[in-house]
Design a protein around this motif. Structure first.
Motif, PDB file in Angstrom:
ATOM      1  N   ARG A   9       0.780  -1.223   0.049  1.00 33.17           N
ATOM      2  CA  ARG A   9       0.189   0.049   0.057  1.00 33.17           C
ATOM      3  C   ARG A   9       0.813   1.159   0.065  1.00 33.17           C
ATOM      4  NH1 ARG A   9      -3.356  -0.870   5.229  1.00 33.17           N
ATOM      5  NH2 ARG A   9      -1.373  -1.512   5.938  1.00 33.17           N
ATOM      6  N   PRO A  10       0.463   2.299  -0.434  1.00 32.17           N
ATOM      7  CA  PRO A  10       1.181   3.649  -0.549  1.00 32.17           C
ATOM      8  C   PRO A  10       1.247   4.147   0.802  1.00 32.17           C
ATOM      9  CG  PRO A  10      -0.890   3.930  -1.665  1.00 32.17           C
ATOM     10  CD  PRO A  10      -0.636   2.348  -1.429  1.00 32.17           C
ATOM     11  N   SER A  11       2.113   4.890   1.212  1.00 28.68           N
ATOM     12  CA  SER A  11       2.022   5.495   2.637  1.00 28.68           C
ATOM     13  C   SER A  11       1.145   6.699   2.563  1.00 28.68           C
ATOM     14  CB  SER A  11       3.537   5.903   3.042  1.00 28.68           C
ATOM     15  OG  SER A  11       4.029   6.936   2.251  1.00 28.68           O
ATOM     16  N   ILE A  16      -0.725  11.917   0.379  1.00 32.07           N
ATOM     17  CA  ILE A  16      -0.825  13.583   0.579  1.00 32.07           C
ATOM     18  C   ILE A  16      -0.382  14.234  -0.573  1.00 32.07           C
ATOM     19  CG2 ILE A  16       0.032  15.399   2.182  1.00 32.07           C
ATOM     20  CD1 ILE A  16      -0.708  13.617   4.698  1.00 32.07           C
ATOM     21  N   GLY A  17       1.073  13.697  -0.809  1.00 27.99           N
ATOM     22  CA  GLY A  17       1.871  14.237  -1.969  1.00 27.99           C
ATOM     23  C   GLY A  17       1.111  14.188  -3.208  1.00 27.99           C
ATOM     24  N   ILE A  18       0.618  13.127  -3.640  1.00 33.35           N
ATOM     25  CA  ILE A  18      -0.055  12.808  -4.624  1.00 33.35           C
ATOM     26  C   ILE A  18      -1.337  13.956  -4.822  1.00 33.35           C
ATOM     27  CG2 ILE A  18      -1.712  11.391  -5.996  1.00 33.35           C
ATOM     28  CD1 ILE A  18       0.218   8.945  -5.146  1.00 33.35           C
ATOM     29  N   GLY A  19      -2.246  13.918  -3.559  1.00 28.88           N
ATOM     30  CA  GLY A  19      -3.204  14.892  -3.464  1.00 28.88           C
ATOM     31  C   GLY A  19      -3.040  16.208  -3.821  1.00 28.88           C
ATOM     32  N   THR A  21      -0.343  17.415  -5.666  1.00 29.03           N
ATOM     33  CA  THR A  21       0.179  17.412  -6.869  1.00 29.03           C
ATOM     34  C   THR A  21      -1.194  17.557  -7.647  1.00 29.03           C
ATOM     35  OG1 THR A  21       1.999  16.191  -6.358  1.00 29.03           O
ATOM     36  CG2 THR A  21       1.390  16.645  -8.604  1.00 29.03           C
ATOM     37  N   VAL A  22      -2.266  16.839  -7.601  1.00 31.43           N
ATOM     38  CA  VAL A  22      -3.529  16.824  -8.307  1.00 31.43           C
ATOM     39  C   VAL A  22      -3.987  18.076  -8.077  1.00 31.43           C
ATOM     40  CG1 VAL A  22      -5.735  15.973  -8.179  1.00 31.43           C
ATOM     41  CG2 VAL A  22      -3.953  14.297  -8.284  1.00 31.43           C
ATOM     42  N   VAL A  23      -4.209  18.970  -6.757  1.00 24.25           N
ATOM     43  CA  VAL A  23      -4.601  19.980  -6.614  1.00 24.25           C
ATOM     44  C   VAL A  23      -3.899  21.258  -7.556  1.00 24.25           C
ATOM     45  CG1 VAL A  23      -5.112  21.954  -4.936  1.00 24.25           C
ATOM     46  CG2 VAL A  23      -5.838  19.350  -4.586  1.00 24.25           C
ATOM     47  N   VAL A  24      -2.723  21.105  -7.343  1.00 25.76           N
ATOM     48  CA  VAL A  24      -1.728  21.976  -8.279  1.00 25.76           C
ATOM     49  C   VAL A  24      -2.038  22.050  -9.565  1.00 25.76           C
ATOM     50  CG1 VAL A  24       0.533  22.726  -8.527  1.00 25.76           C
ATOM     51  CG2 VAL A  24      -0.074  22.373  -6.430  1.00 25.76           C
ATOM     52  N   LEU A  25      -2.038  20.616 -10.159  1.00 26.06           N
ATOM     53  CA  LEU A  25      -2.270  20.561 -11.629  1.00 26.06           C
ATOM     54  C   LEU A  25      -3.688  21.263 -12.045  1.00 26.06           C
ATOM     55  CD1 LEU A  25      -0.841  17.049 -12.082  1.00 26.06           C
ATOM     56  CD2 LEU A  25       0.134  19.291 -13.019  1.00 26.06           C
ATOM     57  N   VAL A  26      -4.677  20.831 -11.275  1.00 29.47           N
ATOM     58  CA  VAL A  26      -5.969  21.169 -11.762  1.00 29.47           C
ATOM     59  C   VAL A  26      -6.146  22.935 -11.468  1.00 29.47           C
ATOM     60  CG1 VAL A  26      -8.537  21.107 -11.118  1.00 29.47           C
ATOM     61  CG2 VAL A  26      -7.058  18.996 -11.371  1.00 29.47           C
ATOM     62  N   VAL A  27      -5.886  23.154 -10.291  1.00 30.19           N
ATOM     63  CA  VAL A  27      -5.765  24.847 -10.164  1.00 30.19           C
ATOM     64  C   VAL A  27      -4.659  25.757 -10.977  1.00 30.19           C
ATOM     65  CG1 VAL A  27      -5.284  26.591  -8.449  1.00 30.19           C
ATOM     66  CG2 VAL A  27      -6.694  24.519  -7.738  1.00 30.19           C
ATOM     67  N   PHE A  61      -0.878  11.717 -13.749  1.00 31.00           N
ATOM     68  CA  PHE A  61       0.008  11.626 -12.947  1.00 31.00           C
ATOM     69  C   PHE A  61      -0.401  10.559 -11.741  1.00 31.00           C
ATOM     70  CE2 PHE A  61       1.369  13.010  -8.528  1.00 31.00           C
ATOM     71  CZ  PHE A  61       2.446  13.060  -8.576  1.00 31.00           C
ATOM     72  N   ALA A  62      -1.581  10.941 -11.354  1.00 27.20           N
ATOM     73  CA  ALA A  62      -2.086   9.872 -10.408  1.00 27.20           C
ATOM     74  C   ALA A  62      -1.981   8.504 -10.677  1.00 27.20           C
ATOM     75  CB  ALA A  62      -3.379  10.162  -9.725  1.00 27.20           C
ATOM     76  N   TYR A  63      -2.226   8.231 -11.744  1.00 26.41           N
ATOM     77  CA  TYR A  63      -2.405   6.630 -12.384  1.00 26.41           C
ATOM     78  C   TYR A  63      -0.859   6.137 -12.467  1.00 26.41           C
ATOM     79  CZ  TYR A  63      -2.744   2.521 -15.019  1.00 26.41           C
ATOM     80  OH  TYR A  63      -2.920   1.286 -15.694  1.00 26.41           O
ATOM     81  N   ALA A  64       0.134   6.803 -13.116  1.00 28.74           N
ATOM     82  CA  ALA A  64       1.313   6.573 -13.180  1.00 28.74           C
ATOM     83  C   ALA A  64       2.080   6.628 -11.854  1.00 28.74           C
ATOM     84  CB  ALA A  64       2.087   7.501 -14.083  1.00 28.74           C
TER      85      ALA A  64
END
Length: 72
Positions: A9-11, A16-19, A21-27, A61-64
């Motif tokens: 499982r991911p830590s 939190i890092g993925i989340g 980054t997702v926020v930064v990409l969309v915003v 990004f999240a999938y990769a």
């Protein structure tokens, strides 16, 4: 030293890092579209284009990033 192998499982820190980054990409996509709309005096054409690009890049990004955990 060798690189850490992914456990099953991911830590929490990587999630939190993925989340974030997702926020930064969309915003960032929406912000860039908003800026282009203000410079080019267009109504929300580039905001929607930026939103679509931000969502697509966030999904990729999240999938990769999570793919290594999905294969186990």
């Amino acid at each position: 030293m060798s690189a850490k192998q992914p456990s099953g499982r991911p830590s929490v820190a990587s999630l939190i890092g993925i989340g974030s980054t997702v926020v930064v990409l969309v915003v960032g996509g929406v912000g860039l579209g908003w800026w282009l709309d203000s410079v080019l005096h267009t109504v929300p054409v580039f905001v929607f284009i930026g939103l679509a690009i931000g969502i697509a890049s966030a999904w990729i990004f999240a999938y990769a990033t999570l793919r290594k955990f999905l294969k186990q």
